[in-house]
Write an enzyme that holds these catalytic residues in place. Structure first.
Site, PDB file in Angstrom:
ATOM      1  N   ALA A   1       0.999  -0.358  -0.531  1.00 59.43           N
ATOM      2  CA  ALA A   1       1.483   0.958  -0.946  1.00 59.43           C
ATOM      3  C   ALA A   1       2.352   0.753  -2.179  1.00 59.43           C
ATOM      4  O   ALA A   1       2.868  -0.349  -2.402  1.00 59.43           O
ATOM      5  CB  ALA A   1       2.276   1.597   0.183  1.00 59.43           C
TER       6      ALA A   1
ATOM      7  N   GLY B   1      -0.404  -2.069   2.642  1.00 60.80           N
ATOM      8  CA  GLY B   1      -1.336  -0.938   2.709  1.00 60.80           C
ATOM      9  C   GLY B   1      -2.750  -1.322   2.276  1.00 60.80           C
ATOM     10  O   GLY B   1      -3.718  -0.684   2.706  1.00 60.80           O
TER      11      GLY B   1
ATOM     12  N   GLU C   1      -4.239  -2.680   5.297  1.00 56.99           N
ATOM     13  CA  GLU C   1      -4.412  -1.552   6.224  1.00 56.99           C
ATOM     14  C   GLU C   1      -5.578  -0.659   5.804  1.00 56.99           C
ATOM     15  O   GLU C   1      -6.313  -0.133   6.645  1.00 56.99           O
ATOM     16  CB  GLU C   1      -3.105  -0.753   6.294  1.00 56.99           C
ATOM     17  CG  GLU C   1      -1.983  -1.573   6.924  1.00 56.99           C
ATOM     18  CD  GLU C   1      -0.618  -0.910   6.813  1.00 56.99           C
ATOM     19  OE1 GLU C   1      -0.131  -0.737   5.674  1.00 56.99           O
ATOM     20  OE2 GLU C   1      -0.047  -0.547   7.852  1.00 56.99           O
TER      21      GLU C   1
ATOM     22  N   GLU D   1       5.405  -6.394   4.833  1.00 56.75           N
ATOM     23  CA  GLU D   1       6.425  -5.344   4.775  1.00 56.75           C
ATOM     24  C   GLU D   1       7.813  -5.803   5.195  1.00 56.75           C
ATOM     25  O   GLU D   1       8.813  -5.280   4.710  1.00 56.75           O
ATOM     26  CB  GLU D   1       5.994  -4.132   5.627  1.00 56.75           C
ATOM     27  CG  GLU D   1       4.870  -3.306   5.022  1.00 56.75           C
ATOM     28  CD  GLU D   1       3.474  -3.807   5.349  1.00 56.75           C
ATOM     29  OE1 GLU D   1       3.336  -4.942   5.856  1.00 56.75           O
ATOM     30  OE2 GLU D   1       2.508  -3.070   5.089  1.00 56.75           O
TER      31      GLU D   1
HETATM   32  N1  CO8 Z   1       3.630  -1.451  -5.591  1.00 54.10           N
HETATM   33  C1  CO8 Z   1       3.904  -1.179  -6.874  1.00 54.10           C
HETATM   34  N2  CO8 Z   1       3.624  -2.015  -7.888  1.00 54.10           N
HETATM   35  C2  CO8 Z   1       3.041  -3.185  -7.586  1.00 54.10           C
HETATM   36  C3  CO8 Z   1       2.720  -3.540  -6.254  1.00 54.10           C
HETATM   37  C4  CO8 Z   1       3.038  -2.603  -5.229  1.00 54.10           C
HETATM   38  N3  CO8 Z   1       2.723  -2.838  -3.939  1.00 54.10           N
HETATM   39  N4  CO8 Z   1       2.172  -4.780  -6.254  1.00 54.10           N
HETATM   40  C5  CO8 Z   1       2.134  -5.175  -7.528  1.00 54.10           C
HETATM   41  N5  CO8 Z   1       2.649  -4.221  -8.338  1.00 54.10           N
HETATM   42  C6  CO8 Z   1       2.813  -4.261  -9.805  1.00 54.10           C
HETATM   43  C7  CO8 Z   1       3.936  -5.192 -10.200  1.00 54.10           C
HETATM   44  O1  CO8 Z   1       5.183  -4.545 -10.095  1.00 54.10           O
HETATM   45  C8  CO8 Z   1       3.551  -5.522 -11.610  1.00 54.10           C
HETATM   46  O2  CO8 Z   1       3.909  -4.455 -12.457  1.00 54.10           O
HETATM   47  P1  CO8 Z   1       4.802  -4.715 -13.781  1.00 54.10           P
HETATM   48  O3  CO8 Z   1       3.915  -5.582 -14.638  1.00 54.10           O
HETATM   49  O4  CO8 Z   1       5.018  -3.354 -14.341  1.00 54.10           O
HETATM   50  O5  CO8 Z   1       6.026  -5.430 -13.338  1.00 54.10           O
HETATM   51  C9  CO8 Z   1       2.045  -5.563 -11.558  1.00 54.10           C
HETATM   52  O6  CO8 Z   1       1.669  -4.833 -10.399  1.00 54.10           O
HETATM   53  C10 CO8 Z   1       1.491  -6.969 -11.430  1.00 54.10           C
HETATM   54  O7  CO8 Z   1       2.118  -7.574 -10.308  1.00 54.10           O
HETATM   55  P2  CO8 Z   1       2.833  -9.015 -10.375  1.00 54.10           P
HETATM   56  O8  CO8 Z   1       3.381  -9.291 -11.740  1.00 54.10           O
HETATM   57  O9  CO8 Z   1       3.795  -9.099  -9.239  1.00 54.10           O
HETATM   58  O10 CO8 Z   1       1.560  -9.972 -10.127  1.00 54.10           O
HETATM   59  P3  CO8 Z   1       1.567 -11.428  -9.503  1.00 54.10           P
HETATM   60  O11 CO8 Z   1       0.200 -11.973  -9.728  1.00 54.10           O
HETATM   61  O12 CO8 Z   1       2.725 -12.230  -9.996  1.00 54.10           O
HETATM   62  O13 CO8 Z   1       1.807 -11.208  -7.914  1.00 54.10           O
HETATM   63  C11 CO8 Z   1       1.438 -10.123  -5.776  1.00 54.10           C
HETATM   64  C12 CO8 Z   1       0.849 -10.526  -7.152  1.00 54.10           C
HETATM   65  C13 CO8 Z   1       1.727 -11.388  -4.957  1.00 54.10           C
HETATM   66  C14 CO8 Z   1       0.403  -9.278  -5.071  1.00 54.10           C
HETATM   67  C15 CO8 Z   1       2.763  -9.331  -5.998  1.00 54.10           C
HETATM   68  O14 CO8 Z   1       2.527  -8.305  -6.952  1.00 54.10           O
HETATM   69  C16 CO8 Z   1       3.307  -8.690  -4.754  1.00 54.10           C
HETATM   70  O15 CO8 Z   1       3.906  -9.374  -3.917  1.00 54.10           O
HETATM   71  N6  CO8 Z   1       3.117  -7.348  -4.597  1.00 54.10           N
HETATM   72  C17 CO8 Z   1       3.673  -6.597  -3.490  1.00 54.10           C
HETATM   73  C18 CO8 Z   1       2.929  -6.875  -2.200  1.00 54.10           C
HETATM   74  C19 CO8 Z   1       3.569  -6.096  -1.047  1.00 54.10           C
HETATM   75  O16 CO8 Z   1       4.690  -6.348  -0.673  1.00 54.10           O
HETATM   76  N7  CO8 Z   1       2.824  -5.112  -0.485  1.00 54.10           N
HETATM   77  C20 CO8 Z   1       3.283  -4.291   0.604  1.00 54.10           C
HETATM   78  C21 CO8 Z   1       3.822  -2.991   0.082  1.00 54.10           C
HETATM   79  S1  CO8 Z   1       4.558  -1.979   1.350  1.00 54.10           S
HETATM   80  C22 CO8 Z   1       3.241  -1.262   2.124  1.00 54.10           C
HETATM   81  O17 CO8 Z   1       2.109  -1.481   1.761  1.00 54.10           O
HETATM   82  C23 CO8 Z   1       3.550  -0.358   3.260  1.00 54.10           C
HETATM   83  C24 CO8 Z   1       2.335   0.470   3.688  1.00 54.10           C
HETATM   84  C25 CO8 Z   1       2.723   1.733   4.397  1.00 54.10           C
HETATM   85  C26 CO8 Z   1       2.877   2.913   3.486  1.00 54.10           C
HETATM   86  C27 CO8 Z   1       2.964   4.222   4.166  1.00 54.10           C
HETATM   87  C28 CO8 Z   1       2.661   5.447   3.255  1.00 54.10           C
HETATM   88  C29 CO8 Z   1       3.744   5.820   2.284  1.00 54.10           C
END
Ligand code: CO8
Length: 258
Positions: free
Chosen positions: A66, A109, A112, A132
């Protein structure tokens, strides 16, 4: 075909394709993505010219979760008041079989969303996880419930409580994915599988999916009752007569999808 902001949508033969397309955010699922995916899937579902749907992302990310930046400043009251899950509930309720073709990250997400699909094909580069707890929250798009049903309590508990990521081979071993394939074959495999499903009689495929869904939600006795009803109802379809006649006449069936 409708133009969307965050997804690409295409019909190829009897298969509907939905490609998540927010490369700058690794396909993070914001409110627009959820509405657009649900809208596109419902559109395909209403069309009996479509017999299967494929949801995919990019090579690097199916979806990295998400959208954390969209959620960060929300209050509990706002989270409860807004129906964040309505669109995903609509998506998960489509009658048409949905294949997730996952390459790269399927986190939070994203994992999911894959688990809302009926079949998960994973590239050998895919990485799954429910991270999460690293963000001070818990899975919120069905992960706490669907992961247990997929892999059992102890694996699900380990992954959700620790946030540990699993690579495609482990995901296949524990039953989180239907099949792992070489990354270069992922879209071809998804196409082959979707076309195979779409070539079957649509009423029988709808009935099979409804019965599988019932197995996830009900007791054995209730599920068997659903199966009995769905099985019997198919005997009023033209395709059941055609399928069985084709068997007797030793020829391939010509399904009319009714
Ligand atoms: N949300 C928003 N932006 C994101 C997300 C995300 N989940 N994941 C990556 N991005 C963005 C980064 O911020 C970055 O943007 P910017 O260049 O502007 O800084 C861009 O995508 C590229 O990402 P990275 O530079 O981090 O890329 P890497 O190759 O270094 O890393 C990863 C890749 C490992 C995937 C890393 O981006 C990461 O850890 N992402 C987050 C993963 C995460 O924690 N996901 C869980 C989110 S919470 C969730 O899903 C709850 C679900 C329930 C929701 C209910 C409805 C509202």
């Amino acid at each position: 075909m409708v133009e969307y902001e965050t997804i690409l949508v295409e019909q190829r033969g009897r298969v509907g394709w939905i490609t998540l397309n927010r490369p700058q955010a690794l396909n993070a699922l914001n409110g627009t993505v959820s509405e657009e995916v649900a809208d596109a899937a419902s559109g395909f579902d209403a069309d009996d010219g479509i017999g299967a749907i494929v949801v995919t992302g990019s090579e690097k990310a199916f979806a990295a979760g998400a959208d954390i930046k969209e959620m960060e400043s929300k209050t509990a009251e706002e989270m409860i008041a807004t129906d964040h899950f309505g669109a995903w509930t609509r998506f998960a309720a489509v009658r048409t079989p949905v294949i997730a073709a996952v390459s790269g990250y399927a986190l939070g997400g994203g994992c999911e969303l894959a688990m809302m699909c009926d079949i998960i094909l994973a590239a050998d580069t895919a990485v799954f996880g429910q991270p999460e707890v690293n963000l001070g929250v818990i899975p919120g798009m069905g992960g706490t419930q669907r992961l247990i049903r997929a892999v059992g309590y102890y694996k699900a508990a380990e992954l959700i409580l620790s946030g540990r990521r699993v690579k495609a081979d482990e995901a296949e071993r524990i039953g989180l994915v239907s099949r792992m394939v070489p990354a270069s074959d992922l879209l071809d495999e998804a196409t082959r599988l979707a076309e195979t499903i779409a070539s079957k009689s649509l009423p029988s495929v709808y009935a099979a999916k409804a019965t599988l869904d019932a197995a996830m939600e009900t007791s054995l006795a209730d599920g068997l009752a659903v199966e009995k009803r769905e099985f019997a109802a198919l005997f009023d379809t033209a395709d059941q007569k055609e399928g069985m006649a084709a068997f007797r006449e030793k020829r391939p069936p010509r399904f009319q999808h009714r």
